[in-house]
Scaffold this motif. Structure first.
Motif, PDB file in Angstrom:
ATOM      1  N   THR A  28       0.869  -1.181   0.000  1.00  0.00           N
ATOM      2  CA  THR A  28       0.000   0.000   0.000  1.00  0.00           C
ATOM      3  C   THR A  28       0.903   1.227   0.000  1.00  0.00           C
ATOM      4  OG1 THR A  28      -0.103   0.098   2.419  1.00  0.00           O
ATOM      5  CG2 THR A  28      -1.818  -1.193   1.298  1.00  0.00           C
ATOM      6  N   GLY A  29       0.315   2.389  -0.145  1.00  0.00           N
ATOM      7  CA  GLY A  29       1.101   3.625  -0.131  1.00  0.00           C
ATOM      8  C   GLY A  29       2.046   3.722  -1.307  1.00  0.00           C
ATOM      9  N   HIS A  30       1.690   3.098  -2.428  1.00  0.00           N
ATOM     10  CA  HIS A  30       2.574   3.060  -3.600  1.00  0.00           C
ATOM     11  C   HIS A  30       2.440   4.288  -4.481  1.00  0.00           C
ATOM     12  CE1 HIS A  30      -1.179   1.802  -5.347  1.00  0.00           C
ATOM     13  NE2 HIS A  30      -1.158   0.706  -4.613  1.00  0.00           N
ATOM     14  N   GLY A  31       1.406   5.082  -4.278  1.00  0.00           N
ATOM     15  CA  GLY A  31       1.255   6.315  -5.038  1.00  0.00           C
ATOM     16  C   GLY A  31       0.511   6.167  -6.355  1.00  0.00           C
ATOM     17  N   MET A  32       0.081   4.957  -6.694  1.00  0.00           N
ATOM     18  CA  MET A  32      -0.713   4.785  -7.916  1.00  0.00           C
ATOM     19  C   MET A  32      -2.183   4.951  -7.543  1.00  0.00           C
ATOM     20  SD  MET A  32       1.088   1.699 -10.028  1.00  0.00           S
ATOM     21  CE  MET A  32       1.957   0.760  -8.771  1.00  0.00           C
ATOM     22  N   SER A  33      -2.890   5.776  -8.297  1.00  0.00           N
ATOM     23  CA  SER A  33      -4.290   6.035  -7.968  1.00  0.00           C
ATOM     24  C   SER A  33      -5.160   4.806  -8.239  1.00  0.00           C
ATOM     25  CB  SER A  33      -4.823   7.222  -8.778  1.00  0.00           C
ATOM     26  OG  SER A  33      -5.019   6.839 -10.129  1.00  0.00           O
ATOM     27  N   LYS A  34      -6.237   4.726  -7.494  1.00  0.00           N
ATOM     28  CA  LYS A  34      -7.191   3.631  -7.672  1.00  0.00           C
ATOM     29  C   LYS A  34      -7.762   3.667  -9.091  1.00  0.00           C
ATOM     30  CE  LYS A  34     -11.203   1.562  -5.477  1.00  0.00           C
ATOM     31  NZ  LYS A  34     -12.140   1.617  -4.365  1.00  0.00           N
ATOM     32  N   GLU A  35      -8.005   4.874  -9.608  1.00  0.00           N
ATOM     33  CA  GLU A  35      -8.547   5.019 -10.960  1.00  0.00           C
ATOM     34  C   GLU A  35      -7.579   4.451 -12.002  1.00  0.00           C
ATOM     35  OE1 GLU A  35     -10.365   7.547  -8.135  1.00  0.00           O
ATOM     36  OE2 GLU A  35      -8.276   7.685  -8.777  1.00  0.00           O
ATOM     37  N   PHE A  36      -6.301   4.751 -11.827  1.00  0.00           N
ATOM     38  CA  PHE A  36      -5.292   4.233 -12.750  1.00  0.00           C
ATOM     39  C   PHE A  36      -5.241   2.712 -12.678  1.00  0.00           C
ATOM     40  CE2 PHE A  36      -0.788   2.855 -13.228  1.00  0.00           C
ATOM     41  CZ  PHE A  36      -0.714   2.990 -14.605  1.00  0.00           C
ATOM     42  N   LEU A  37      -5.212   2.168 -11.462  1.00  0.00           N
ATOM     43  CA  LEU A  37      -5.145   0.713 -11.309  1.00  0.00           C
ATOM     44  C   LEU A  37      -6.398   0.024 -11.847  1.00  0.00           C
ATOM     45  CD1 LEU A  37      -3.456   0.473  -7.812  1.00  0.00           C
ATOM     46  CD2 LEU A  37      -2.434   0.019 -10.039  1.00  0.00           C
ATOM     47  N   ASN A  38      -7.546   0.688 -11.771  1.00  0.00           N
ATOM     48  CA  ASN A  38      -8.779   0.113 -12.305  1.00  0.00           C
ATOM     49  C   ASN A  38      -8.813   0.132 -13.827  1.00  0.00           C
ATOM     50  OD1 ASN A  38      -9.819  -0.510  -9.797  1.00  0.00           O
ATOM     51  ND2 ASN A  38     -10.962   1.398  -9.623  1.00  0.00           N
ATOM     52  N   GLU A  39      -8.040   1.012 -14.444  1.00  0.00           N
ATOM     53  CA  GLU A  39      -7.994   1.075 -15.908  1.00  0.00           C
ATOM     54  C   GLU A  39      -7.423  -0.211 -16.509  1.00  0.00           C
ATOM     55  OE1 GLU A  39      -6.470   4.604 -18.000  1.00  0.00           O
ATOM     56  OE2 GLU A  39      -6.458   5.573 -16.024  1.00  0.00           O
ATOM     57  N   ILE A  40      -6.494  -0.841 -15.806  1.00  0.00           N
ATOM     58  CA  ILE A  40      -5.819  -2.016 -16.359  1.00  0.00           C
ATOM     59  C   ILE A  40      -6.784  -3.190 -16.536  1.00  0.00           C
ATOM     60  CG2 ILE A  40      -3.952  -3.689 -15.993  1.00  0.00           C
ATOM     61  CD1 ILE A  40      -2.501  -1.276 -14.551  1.00  0.00           C
ATOM     62  N   PRO A  41      -7.513  -3.613 -15.505  1.00  0.00           N
ATOM     63  CA  PRO A  41      -8.459  -4.718 -15.748  1.00  0.00           C
ATOM     64  C   PRO A  41      -9.571  -4.326 -16.719  1.00  0.00           C
ATOM     65  CG  PRO A  41      -8.622  -3.937 -13.475  1.00  0.00           C
ATOM     66  CD  PRO A  41      -7.456  -3.256 -14.092  1.00  0.00           C
ATOM     67  N   GLU A  42      -9.965  -3.054 -16.720  1.00  0.00           N
ATOM     68  CA  GLU A  42     -11.009  -2.616 -17.653  1.00  0.00           C
ATOM     69  C   GLU A  42     -10.520  -2.718 -19.097  1.00  0.00           C
ATOM     70  OE1 GLU A  42     -14.469  -1.656 -19.239  1.00  0.00           O
ATOM     71  OE2 GLU A  42     -14.140  -2.139 -17.125  1.00  0.00           O
ATOM     72  N   ALA A  43      -9.313  -2.258 -19.366  1.00  0.00           N
ATOM     73  CA  ALA A  43      -8.742  -2.358 -20.714  1.00  0.00           C
ATOM     74  C   ALA A  43      -8.552  -3.824 -21.109  1.00  0.00           C
ATOM     75  CB  ALA A  43      -7.419  -1.605 -20.789  1.00  0.00           C
ATOM     76  N   THR A  44      -8.179  -4.652 -20.140  1.00  0.00           N
ATOM     77  CA  THR A  44      -8.005  -6.077 -20.404  1.00  0.00           C
ATOM     78  C   THR A  44      -9.346  -6.720 -20.739  1.00  0.00           C
ATOM     79  OG1 THR A  44      -6.133  -6.098 -18.882  1.00  0.00           O
ATOM     80  CG2 THR A  44      -7.083  -8.224 -19.449  1.00  0.00           C
ATOM     81  N   ARG A  45     -10.390  -6.381 -19.983  1.00  0.00           N
ATOM     82  CA  ARG A  45     -11.743  -6.879 -20.280  1.00  0.00           C
ATOM     83  C   ARG A  45     -12.156  -6.511 -21.708  1.00  0.00           C
ATOM     84  NH1 ARG A  45     -13.034  -4.605 -15.834  1.00  0.00           N
ATOM     85  NH2 ARG A  45     -12.806  -5.942 -14.067  1.00  0.00           N
ATOM     86  N   LYS A  46     -11.885  -5.272 -22.072  1.00  0.00           N
ATOM     87  CA  LYS A  46     -12.238  -4.827 -23.427  1.00  0.00           C
ATOM     88  C   LYS A  46     -11.528  -5.681 -24.470  1.00  0.00           C
ATOM     89  CE  LYS A  46     -13.428  -0.041 -22.401  1.00  0.00           C
ATOM     90  NZ  LYS A  46     -13.008   1.359 -22.483  1.00  0.00           N
ATOM     91  N   PHE A  47     -10.248  -5.982 -24.214  1.00  0.00           N
ATOM     92  CA  PHE A  47      -9.516  -6.832 -25.152  1.00  0.00           C
ATOM     93  C   PHE A  47     -10.180  -8.204 -25.267  1.00  0.00           C
ATOM     94  CE2 PHE A  47      -6.497 -10.300 -25.779  1.00  0.00           C
ATOM     95  CZ  PHE A  47      -6.074 -10.007 -27.062  1.00  0.00           C
ATOM     96  N   PHE A  48     -10.508  -8.823 -24.136  1.00  0.00           N
ATOM     97  CA  PHE A  48     -11.076 -10.169 -24.170  1.00  0.00           C
ATOM     98  C   PHE A  48     -12.501 -10.199 -24.718  1.00  0.00           C
ATOM     99  CE2 PHE A  48      -7.446 -11.226 -21.533  1.00  0.00           C
ATOM    100  CZ  PHE A  48      -7.084 -12.453 -22.065  1.00  0.00           C
ATOM    101  N   HIS A  49     -13.152  -9.050 -24.795  1.00  0.00           N
ATOM    102  CA  HIS A  49     -14.490  -8.985 -25.391  1.00  0.00           C
ATOM    103  C   HIS A  49     -14.460  -8.665 -26.889  1.00  0.00           C
ATOM    104  CE1 HIS A  49     -15.948  -8.769 -21.176  1.00  0.00           C
ATOM    105  NE2 HIS A  49     -16.895  -9.512 -21.706  1.00  0.00           N
ATOM    106  N   LEU A  50     -13.273  -8.456 -27.424  1.00  0.00           N
ATOM    107  CA  LEU A  50     -13.145  -8.227 -28.861  1.00  0.00           C
ATOM    108  C   LEU A  50     -13.514  -9.500 -29.618  1.00  0.00           C
ATOM    109  CD1 LEU A  50      -9.703  -6.364 -29.064  1.00  0.00           C
ATOM    110  CD2 LEU A  50     -11.971  -5.377 -29.526  1.00  0.00           C
ATOM    111  N   PRO A  51     -13.896  -9.370 -30.887  1.00  0.00           N
ATOM    112  CA  PRO A  51     -14.127 -10.574 -31.698  1.00  0.00           C
ATOM    113  C   PRO A  51     -12.844 -11.413 -31.765  1.00  0.00           C
ATOM    114  CG  PRO A  51     -14.904  -8.602 -32.838  1.00  0.00           C
ATOM    115  CD  PRO A  51     -14.149  -8.137 -31.621  1.00  0.00           C
TER     116      PRO A  51
END
Length: 186
Positions: free
Chosen positions: A78-101
């Protein structure tokens, strides 16, 4: 030459009409199964605040790090300085990739011309024998470090900038932890 089943992505197998359970090839025997989530929930992994480790007078957090390394060898940061929003972008972008045709995902495929398997890219794990138990997932494996060994042809376009930034931030956190460890070792 790759195994004849190397191209059978789980997405394709699962789409088989009438499939009510994973094929036996994906079933791990009871004695070889990992512990359940309920069993793992009993484990409490130590938490170390990296921002506190950077403070020269915080001997309590340094002592926690020492104890954690001696007893567990791993910890939650914890206390790493990365925002929760930034860290949430990674699984969201990954989900988008896996939902591609499927055709889009296969542009990053880990089987080249149907004859050469390589770890990096989208697909399933390497199949070496007909008796091998397979994992019930399609995966995206990308090499992040060292940066000069990245093979961007296997990186989905929507993940490139995000993963690059994450790698830089993770490297910064890693250096902070390593400095604290070095200080513990004098």
């Amino acid at each position: 030459m790759v195994h004849q089943d190397q191209g059978k992505l789980v997405q394709v197998v699962a789409a088989n009409v009438g499939l009510v359970a994973p094929p036996s090839r994906y079933m791990l025997s009871e004695e070889n199964r990992p512990t359940t989530v309920a069993q793992q929930a009993k484990l409490v992994i130590p938490i170390v605040d990296v921002s506190r480790l950077a403070m020269p007078d915080d001997v309590e957090e340094a002592a926690k790090l020492r104890s954690t390394l001696q007893s567990w060898g791993l910890f939650v940061v914890t206390g790493h300085g990365m925002s929760k929003e930034f860290l949430n972008e990674i699984p969201e972008a990954t989900r988008k990739f896996f939902h591609l045709p499927l055709e889009e995902k296969q542009k990053c495929g880990n089987v080249i011309d149907g004859v050469k398997f390589q770890n990096e890219g989208y697909g399933i794990d390497r199949i070496d024998s007909d008796k091998q138990i397979l994992d019930w997932y399609d995966r995206l494996w990308l090499q992040l470090q060292p940066e000069d060994e990245r093979r961007l042809q296997f990186w989905p376009h929507n993940l490139r900038d995000l993963l690059h930034e994450y790698t830089l931030e993770s490297g910064r956190v890693t250096m902070n932890v390593l400095k604290a460890m070095a200080k513990l070792l004098n």
